[in-house]
Each structure stands twice: as C-alpha cells, then as structure tokens.
Design a protein around this motif. Sequence first.
Motif, PDB file in Angstrom:
ATOM      1  N   THR A   3      -6.355   8.370   2.534  1.00 48.47           N
ATOM      2  CA  THR A   3      -6.822   8.860   3.833  1.00 48.47           C
ATOM      3  C   THR A   3      -8.325   9.138   3.749  1.00 48.47           C
ATOM      4  O   THR A   3      -9.083   8.811   4.661  1.00 48.47           O
ATOM      5  N   GLU A   4      -8.748   9.722   2.645  1.00 53.18           N
ATOM      6  CA  GLU A   4     -10.151  10.101   2.478  1.00 53.18           C
ATOM      7  C   GLU A   4     -11.073   8.897   2.372  1.00 53.18           C
ATOM      8  O   GLU A   4     -12.218   8.947   2.823  1.00 53.18           O
TER       9      GLU A   4
ATOM     10  N   THR B 151      -3.127  -2.913  -2.577  1.00 52.05           N
ATOM     11  CA  THR B 151      -4.365  -2.266  -2.149  1.00 52.05           C
ATOM     12  C   THR B 151      -4.322  -0.766  -2.399  1.00 52.05           C
ATOM     13  O   THR B 151      -3.472  -0.070  -1.861  1.00 52.05           O
TER      14      THR B 151
ATOM     15  N   VAL C  51       0.817  -1.212   0.000  1.00 46.91           N
ATOM     16  CA  VAL C  51       0.000   0.000   0.000  1.00 46.91           C
ATOM     17  C   VAL C  51       0.850   1.260   0.000  1.00 46.91           C
ATOM     18  O   VAL C  51       1.976   1.249   0.481  1.00 46.91           O
ATOM     19  N   GLY C  52       0.301   2.335  -0.542  1.00 43.25           N
ATOM     20  CA  GLY C  52       0.917   3.646  -0.399  1.00 43.25           C
ATOM     21  C   GLY C  52       1.261   4.311  -1.707  1.00 43.25           C
ATOM     22  O   GLY C  52       1.286   5.524  -1.808  1.00 43.25           O
ATOM     23  N   GLU C  53       1.573   3.512  -2.706  1.00 47.91           N
ATOM     24  CA  GLU C  53       1.945   4.062  -4.009  1.00 47.91           C
ATOM     25  C   GLU C  53       1.909   2.903  -4.993  1.00 47.91           C
ATOM     26  O   GLU C  53       1.816   1.742  -4.577  1.00 47.91           O
TER      27      GLU C  53
ATOM     28  N   ARG D 123      -0.485  10.824  -8.453  1.00 45.34           N
ATOM     29  CA  ARG D 123      -1.274  12.039  -8.246  1.00 45.34           C
ATOM     30  C   ARG D 123      -1.205  12.926  -9.482  1.00 45.34           C
ATOM     31  O   ARG D 123      -0.176  13.022 -10.140  1.00 45.34           O
TER      32      ARG D 123
ATOM     33  N   THR E 241     -10.533  11.345  -7.009  1.00 46.38           N
ATOM     34  CA  THR E 241      -9.500  10.873  -6.089  1.00 46.38           C
ATOM     35  C   THR E 241      -8.228  11.713  -6.110  1.00 46.38           C
ATOM     36  O   THR E 241      -7.418  11.624  -5.196  1.00 46.38           O
TER      37      THR E 241
ATOM     38  N   ASP F 243      -6.029  11.075  -8.371  1.00 44.03           N
ATOM     39  CA  ASP F 243      -5.075  10.174  -9.020  1.00 44.03           C
ATOM     40  C   ASP F 243      -5.354  10.039 -10.511  1.00 44.03           C
ATOM     41  O   ASP F 243      -6.504  10.052 -10.942  1.00 44.03           O
TER      42      ASP F 243
HETATM   43  C1  WT7 Z   1      -2.517   8.225  -2.293  1.00 45.75           C
HETATM   44  C2  WT7 Z   1      -3.196   8.307  -0.957  1.00 45.75           C
HETATM   45  C3  WT7 Z   1      -3.792   4.556   1.618  1.00 45.75           C
HETATM   46  C4  WT7 Z   1      -2.815   4.625   2.676  1.00 45.75           C
HETATM   47  C5  WT7 Z   1      -1.487   5.197   2.353  1.00 45.75           C
HETATM   48  C6  WT7 Z   1      -1.477   6.516   1.632  1.00 45.75           C
HETATM   49  C7  WT7 Z   1      -1.407   6.568  -3.496  1.00 45.75           C
HETATM   50  C8  WT7 Z   1      -2.022   4.525  -2.170  1.00 45.75           C
HETATM   51  C9  WT7 Z   1      -1.750   2.951  -3.640  1.00 45.75           C
HETATM   52  C10 WT7 Z   1      -1.637   1.769  -4.437  1.00 45.75           C
HETATM   53  C11 WT7 Z   1      -1.058   3.119  -6.255  1.00 45.75           C
HETATM   54  C12 WT7 Z   1      -1.488   4.183  -4.258  1.00 45.75           C
HETATM   55  C13 WT7 Z   1      -2.443   7.233  -4.380  1.00 45.75           C
HETATM   56  C14 WT7 Z   1      -3.435   7.796  -3.394  1.00 45.75           C
HETATM   57  N1  WT7 Z   1      -1.655   5.141  -3.309  1.00 45.75           N
HETATM   58  N2  WT7 Z   1      -2.083   3.199  -2.362  1.00 45.75           N
HETATM   59  N3  WT7 Z   1      -1.855   0.546  -3.943  1.00 45.75           N
HETATM   60  N4  WT7 Z   1      -1.285   1.908  -5.741  1.00 45.75           N
HETATM   61  N5  WT7 Z   1      -1.135   4.264  -5.558  1.00 45.75           N
HETATM   62  O1  WT7 Z   1      -2.550   7.335   1.965  1.00 45.75           O
HETATM   63  O2  WT7 Z   1      -1.486   9.598   2.151  1.00 45.75           O
HETATM   64  O3  WT7 Z   1      -3.954   9.342   1.750  1.00 45.75           O
HETATM   65  O4  WT7 Z   1      -2.275   8.823  -0.033  1.00 45.75           O
HETATM   66  O5  WT7 Z   1      -1.488   7.234  -2.242  1.00 45.75           O
HETATM   67  O6  WT7 Z   1      -1.836   8.261  -5.103  1.00 45.75           O
HETATM   68  O7  WT7 Z   1      -4.169   8.882  -3.895  1.00 45.75           O
HETATM   69  P1  WT7 Z   1      -2.584   8.842   1.515  1.00 45.75           P
END
Ligand code: WT7
Length: 655
Positions: A420-421, A416, A390-392, A520, A503, A505
Amino acid sequence: MTTEMQSHFDVLLAEDRRYRPRPEFTSEANVSDPTIYEKAAADPEAFWAEQARELEWFTPWETVLEWDRPWAKWFRGGRMNASYNCLDRHLGTRGAKRAIVWEGEFGEERTLTYRELHCEVCRFANVLKHLGLRVGDRVAIYMGMVPELPIAMLACARIGCPHSVVFGGFSPESLSDRINDAEARVLITQDGGFRRGSVVPLKQNADAALERSASIEHVVVLRRAGDRAPVKMCEGRDRWWHELIEGVEDECDAEPLDSEHMLYILYTSGTTGKPKGIVHTTAGYLLGTALTTKWVFDLKEDDVYWCTADIGWVTGHSYIVYGPLANGATCVMYEGAPDYPDKDRFWDLVARHQVTVLYTAPTSIRMFMKWGAEYPQRHDLSSLRLLGSVGEPINPEAWVWYNQHIGGGRCPIVDTWWQTETGMILITPLPGLTETVPGSATVPFPGISASIVDENGEEIEPGTAAGYLCINHPWPAMFRTIFRDPDRFVENYWARFPGRYFTGDGAKQLENGYFAIIGRVDDVLNVAGHRIGTWEVESALIDSGDVAEAAVVGMQHEIKGQGIAAFVTLKGDIEGTDSEQEKLRRHVAEKIGPIARPDQIIFAADLPKTRSAKIMRRLLRDIADGRVLGDTTTLADPAVVEQLKSQYEAQGKTE
Ligand code: WT7
C-alpha cells in the motif's frame, strides 16, 4: 529463518526451475532492451522525467525530485490531473474504445467506453461540486465492485477531493474510524452489494457508522440491490445517486492540481490499533502506476486486462483504476465471488471476455488448485497471454499450477512485490526480459534500488543470509506521509535503518541477486493477501467483555497463506466452550470485518510470558504451527507452555 526455509531457498534457483521468456514474446514486448536497468540506475531522476513526459501536464514541472529525507516532492511546480490523464487524454483516439467491461454477480453486463466513462465522471464530479465540496475536501467511499466506484474515485480526482475508499467488507466501526480520521465531508455508498448471491447491507452499515461520525454532511446512495436491500434515507442527509445526476451537465473541467496534491488516503493495518492513513499524491503516483502497468503487464492497445482484486485495496486503486486507465486499457471488472454460481466463474469470464492479461493473488490460486483443474478445463483460456500474482509470496506449487492450468504453459508469470505504501510495483520481472523462478519476485523495477540488511543496517551479500527488505532511494509513487501522523511516518518506516525505507518484510537475496520475500517481520499478518494487525484482533477480543487477555499470532493456512490463531484467557468463571469460541469469532468479525475472523481460538489459563511480563509470541507461533518449541529459557513459568500445547491439540480446531 528455519532450516526448512533455508533449503526451500536453495532449490529455488535449480536449473530445471527456471523459465526463460520465449523469443516470440520478447520480440513483441514493450520492454526488450536489457540495458534499461543500467540506464535507469545511472540517472534515476532523468529516467523518471523521461517517462513523466508521456503523461499530460497542464504546467510542466520545475524539479524532478526534492528529497529532504524522508520528505519527497516529485515534479514540483508541475500541474496536472489524474482523472484528465485517465479519461480526457484518450478521447481523441480511444473515445469509442471500451474502458470498463463490468459484469455483475448475476451475469448482467455493462460496458463503458472512454467517452461514456468521461461523461459519467464529469456528471458525478458536478454533483459533488453542487454538494459544496471544494479542492482538498475528503470524500469517503464505501461500495462494492460496481462501475460507480471508479466513477466516484475519478470524479473526486477531477475536482481535487482526496478519496478514502473503505473496503465494502469492513464493519461499521472500521468505516467510522476511517471517516473520522480523514474528516470526510461526504460519504458515497450503495444500498447493498452482492456476494455469493447474498446481500451485503452497505447502507445499513453506513448508517451505523454515521452514528459515530459527525463530519459527514451528505450521503450519496447508489441503488444496486433495490428491493433486496431496503434502506432508510435520512432526510436532509441522504440522497440517491440517480436522482442527483438527473439533468446534470456531463462536462466538468479537470482541476489543474499541483503534482503533490493529495490524490487519496487508503487505510492499512499497522502494529497499533489505529489504522494508518497512507497518503498518495497526484503526479508521481500516476507516473509510477501507469509505467508499471505498461511494462510489467506488457499492456498493448488490444489487450483485455483483468485484475481480480477489490478496489477497496491498493491493488484495485493502482491496477484496476489509475494505472490501466492512464494507459487507455480495456479493463474487466467483476462484482462477485469466484465460486458463484459455480467454481468456474473466473474461467467463464476469461473465455467470454477474451481476457489476455490476468492479475490475481496466490490465495485465489491455491483455492483454484484445491477445487481442481476440471473447472478451468471447462473453458477455452487460449486468449490469455500473461499472468500476474500479488499480495503474498507465491509458493512454487501454486506458481507451477497457475502456469500449467491457467497459462497453458505459454504465459509468462509476473510475481509482483509491492505494498500500500509503495503505491506501485517495485520488485517484479519484466516479462520480455527476466528469467523467472517460481517463488521469487526477481528484481527491482528499473529506477528502483532495494537491499537486504541485517539488524545493524549493513547490507547482506546475496546468497547468504535472510534479513530486512529496504528500498534505498525515493520512487515516484511512494506514499508521502501518514495522514495527520507525520511522526509515525518517520518512526515506522525511516528510523530503523537510517537512509532507507524499511518495508516491514523479511527477505533473502538468492545467489543471482533475485529477491525472495519471506513475509512480514512485524506484528502484522497477511491473511489471504490482506494485512491485519494482531493488535487489532486482540483489542476486538478484549472488547467482547469476556476476555481478560489475548495474544494473536499467524498460523500456516492451506489457502489463506496465513490464518489467525488467538490464544485467549477468559475472565473469571466464563467457560471455554465451543459456543464461547463461536461468540468470540463472531464478535471479531462484527467489530473489524469478516476477514479478521480468527481461524482458531485456544483457551488458556495463562499465556507464556517472559520474566518482564512480555507475551512470548514466538512460542505461540510455534504452538499454532505445531512446530518443535524453540528456546523457552526466558519463560517465567515453563509449565504454561506445556499446558497450552496440550490444550491446543485437544481443542484447536480450524473452521
Ligand atoms: C505486503 C503488503 C501490494 C498489494 C497487495 C498487498 C506482501 C505483497 C507480495 C509478493 C511476497 C508480497 C508483503 C508486503 N506482499 N506482494 N509478490 N511476494 N509478498 O498490499 O496490504 O499493503 O501488503 O504484502 O508482505 O509487505 P498490502
């Protein structure tokens, strides 16, 4: 989208890159019936209602969803308590089961059973009540990864006080901004936290923050670092955690709260300097996190689950605290760094605690890759049965390495996507059902509908072009607003593509409908899986006093995914020396937190601007990534770019 990226997507679906769930996994999986998607899509509200019956309610709801776009109310009329659902509900059957298996950086271990965790939470909830907190009052929490952090959160939830957890790596100024926006009455912190053997002076930072935060009446200080982090206690304001809980009753009734009662605020970066207070409420959030934990991580009664995130971020809120505990899971929690005392610390932890499900971030995986496979090879990782990311976007190379060197080729990987939203995972494989392809988060979770749209909000056909990722219908764990800024909530997320949640993204649907996230599309960076607004870094640079103008862009970074490049015009006769670079880097780290420290600072006499004086970030991004420069025809002074490029090549050193 660059052509390079286009071909990257074309190969994702190649036959030899597909991973089908193994029949042995599917036969035991929590979800193995593929019709679940159709059933949920046919009547999402009925689907969510059926799942919501698995939670414990003090009063049943009257309506599943009231949707007055973009304002959602889930399970209106219902009353429940998240802390009750995470604790009391399990006491009958899981009282002696381990809830939290904590390990400190120096190797100390502490285990809390569900019964013990319940006692600690009740006791601390009573302490908060004695401090005068009432339903609705906000509590700020600024701690490291110690068991008292989830204890404090669950105590707040128990008495209906929304918590605002601030990541322990944030600066005093970031902390005080968040306290002030939430108007928190109480701050819970600790003397010091440990990171890579050194002390993070949390209480000292908190003291500095409180010079600018008047709403705080009481500070509760946990002793963790002891002599290594001497603190000054402010008479009448600061109290020690261990003194406050002495002799306090370990029973405290959970407040029956409205479904839509605010559970917490969590601040995240946006495109302005002011962080957004993302508001999550009780019932829908708990349902969304509990169900996704159970289905996506295929959680079983005897699993030992470890999410390596910090609770200061949403991943920790949803997938260390609320989701797993609502399922009665055993959760590993680790205080420190992955390379302390050595680079095999995670694998040592997995082997010793017999971790079965591991959830981590691509940036960590790339770091492990760089350190080398010999570190995981030192340990027996055969307890693992499922891996998460998760995260990117996870690059296929990291995915394949994770699969081979951590998963031993036998563990499904769930990539996954969420935010945050969104509160909960929205795009993800279900491990017993979904064929996975490295680099794609695959499909929306049952009951979730997502689309890629173009500039005009028209849906784009799978397998064609990239576009903007939108969610089409409300989901239970969705954020309800931005704290005290409903207009920004509407404008940021709901206005650009009417009828849909945007989103932020960019993404593309592959030919088979799978979603591949690009990243993003706004002025927000994703640095090591954490969101940082370019504007925040720019204002921190300006704030140093030496900078006349700054433009911050993302650059490719081997480990962090995205790094921070800052193009800076210095004031008057200030020279762009190495020590000036270091000074600015340090200033940003102090102002925001070490995660915002720029990787490169490039001094420039001028920044490239359009004739209407708008900084051309696209060009700066090209320069930072060493790409061939795109269209420069709208540039006011093309010479600026050439100059910048040569300057960049000469002085742009990555730390
Ligand atoms: C942004 C959200 C969700 C918890 C961690 C970050 C990117 C997150 C993925 C994934 C591609 C992802 C997006 C999203 N992101 N998970 N599995 N594949 N991109 O939370 O700080 O709210 O960031 O993280 O760009 O918009 P956040």
